[in-house]
Design an enzyme around this catalytic site. Structure first.
Site, mmCIF file in Angstrom:
data_model
loop_
_atom_site.group_PDB
_atom_site.id
_atom_site.type_symbol
_atom_site.label_atom_id
_atom_site.label_comp_id
_atom_site.label_asym_id
_atom_site.label_seq_id
_atom_site.Cartn_x
_atom_site.Cartn_y
_atom_site.Cartn_z
ATOM 1 N N GLY A 1 -6.120 26.532 -59.606
ATOM 2 C CA GLY A 1 -6.382 26.976 -60.963
ATOM 3 C C GLY A 1 -7.057 28.333 -60.920
ATOM 4 O O GLY A 1 -7.581 28.744 -59.873
ATOM 5 N N GLN B 1 -12.400 35.317 -63.962
ATOM 6 C CA GLN B 1 -12.394 35.557 -62.507
ATOM 7 C C GLN B 1 -11.642 36.834 -62.144
ATOM 8 O O GLN B 1 -11.808 37.364 -61.046
ATOM 9 C CB GLN B 1 -11.743 34.380 -61.766
ATOM 10 C CG GLN B 1 -12.549 33.112 -61.803
ATOM 11 C CD GLN B 1 -11.871 32.022 -60.997
ATOM 12 O OE1 GLN B 1 -11.009 31.327 -61.501
ATOM 13 N NE2 GLN B 1 -12.240 31.892 -59.733
ATOM 14 N N CYS C 1 -13.994 27.350 -54.944
ATOM 15 C CA CYS C 1 -13.650 28.304 -56.005
ATOM 16 C C CYS C 1 -13.343 29.658 -55.371
ATOM 17 O O CYS C 1 -14.073 30.084 -54.465
ATOM 18 C CB CYS C 1 -14.824 28.424 -56.971
ATOM 19 S SG CYS C 1 -14.546 29.574 -58.319
ATOM 20 N N LEU C 2 -12.299 30.312 -55.857
ATOM 21 C CA LEU C 2 -11.926 31.622 -55.307
ATOM 22 C C LEU C 2 -13.047 32.651 -55.509
ATOM 23 O O LEU C 2 -13.143 33.609 -54.753
ATOM 24 C CB LEU C 2 -10.628 32.126 -55.953
ATOM 25 C CG LEU C 2 -9.358 31.318 -55.647
ATOM 26 C CD1 LEU C 2 -8.196 31.806 -56.494
ATOM 27 C CD2 LEU C 2 -9.019 31.381 -54.166
ATOM 28 N N HIS D 1 -13.050 22.361 -64.286
ATOM 29 C CA HIS D 1 -13.606 23.461 -63.488
ATOM 30 C C HIS D 1 -13.263 24.809 -64.145
ATOM 31 O O HIS D 1 -14.138 25.679 -64.279
ATOM 32 C CB HIS D 1 -13.027 23.366 -62.070
ATOM 33 C CG HIS D 1 -13.396 24.490 -61.147
ATOM 34 N ND1 HIS D 1 -14.101 24.298 -59.972
ATOM 35 C CD2 HIS D 1 -13.138 25.832 -61.197
ATOM 36 C CE1 HIS D 1 -14.270 25.472 -59.359
ATOM 37 N NE2 HIS D 1 -13.688 26.415 -60.078
ATOM 38 N N GLU D 2 -12.000 24.971 -64.564
ATOM 39 C CA GLU D 2 -11.572 26.263 -65.130
ATOM 40 C C GLU D 2 -12.194 26.504 -66.504
ATOM 41 O O GLU D 2 -12.573 27.635 -66.819
ATOM 42 C CB GLU D 2 -10.042 26.345 -65.209
ATOM 43 C CG GLU D 2 -9.305 26.188 -63.873
ATOM 44 C CD GLU D 2 -9.824 27.065 -62.742
ATOM 45 O OE1 GLU D 2 -10.372 28.154 -63.028
ATOM 46 O OE2 GLU D 2 -9.701 26.659 -61.571
ATOM 47 N N HIS E 1 -15.546 27.927 -66.219
ATOM 48 C CA HIS E 1 -15.546 29.383 -65.995
ATOM 49 C C HIS E 1 -15.601 30.145 -67.319
ATOM 50 O O HIS E 1 -16.226 31.204 -67.412
ATOM 51 C CB HIS E 1 -14.272 29.818 -65.254
ATOM 52 C CG HIS E 1 -14.345 29.720 -63.763
ATOM 53 N ND1 HIS E 1 -15.217 30.479 -63.011
ATOM 54 C CD2 HIS E 1 -13.629 28.979 -62.881
ATOM 55 C CE1 HIS E 1 -15.027 30.190 -61.714
ATOM 56 N NE2 HIS E 1 -14.082 29.285 -61.613
HETATM 57 NI NI NI Z 1 -13.340 28.472 -59.829
#
Ligand code: NI
Length: 157
Positions: free
Chosen positions: A49, A54, A92-93, A134-135, A138
């Site tokens: 995701g 991000q 997470c990226l 999770h997204e 963000h």
């Molecule tokens: Ni993330």
């Protein structure tokens, strides 16, 4: 299409509250390209995701990988969530080489607009439910490390 660069914690832009995206944007060619780039970036980075903040855009847009393929969700909102929660590992990226156990609702119902501006609803469970939660976090400036326990870091040699 192009790969977008990912902001890394502690970048302040990851901590902002993102704005709802105007549904007029769906007719905008550049916005369509942005969604394609988000999907391409998510796939290229092996993410399940990705959230727009991000990649430096504080708008309420996320992309997720589903069994049917990548899905862009505009203004996603959780409308119903299971009482049952599960712990599982997340990464997470934007927080490289870091993993932790996060408690999430097992099942969520989510309302969103698709890239054509159509209102959609999905019921997600398992990994997809976790990814959506999770997204969406963000979009509210929340990172998984804020909620995680047993955080482990792997340093490259
Ligand atoms: Ni993330």
């Amino acid at each position: 299409m192009s790969i977008l660069s990912i902001l890394i914690e502690p970048d302040k832009r990851l901590r902002q509250l993102s704005d709802k995206v105007s549904l007029k944007a769906v007719t905008d060619k550049d916005f369509g390209k942005f969604l394609d780039n988000m999907v391409e970036t998510m796939i290229a980075k092996d993410g399940v995701g990705l959230a727009a903040p991000q990649v430096g855009e504080n708008i309420r847009v996320i992309t997720v990988n589903t069994k049917q393929g990548p899905l862009a969700m505009l203004n996603p909102e959780i409308t119903k969530k299971s009482l049952t929660k599960d712990w599982d590992e997340e990464g997470c990226l934007s927080v490289p080489n870091t993993w932790g156990q996060v408690k999430r609702h097992k099942t969520v119902h989510c309302q969103f607009f698709d890239r054509a501006g159509q209102k959609q609803k999905i019921e997600a469970s398992g990994l997809l439910a976790r990814v959506i939660q999770h997204e969406i976090d963000h979009l509210d400036g929340i990172l998984f490390i804020d909620k995680a326990k047993d955080i482990a870091k792997n340093y490259a040699m």
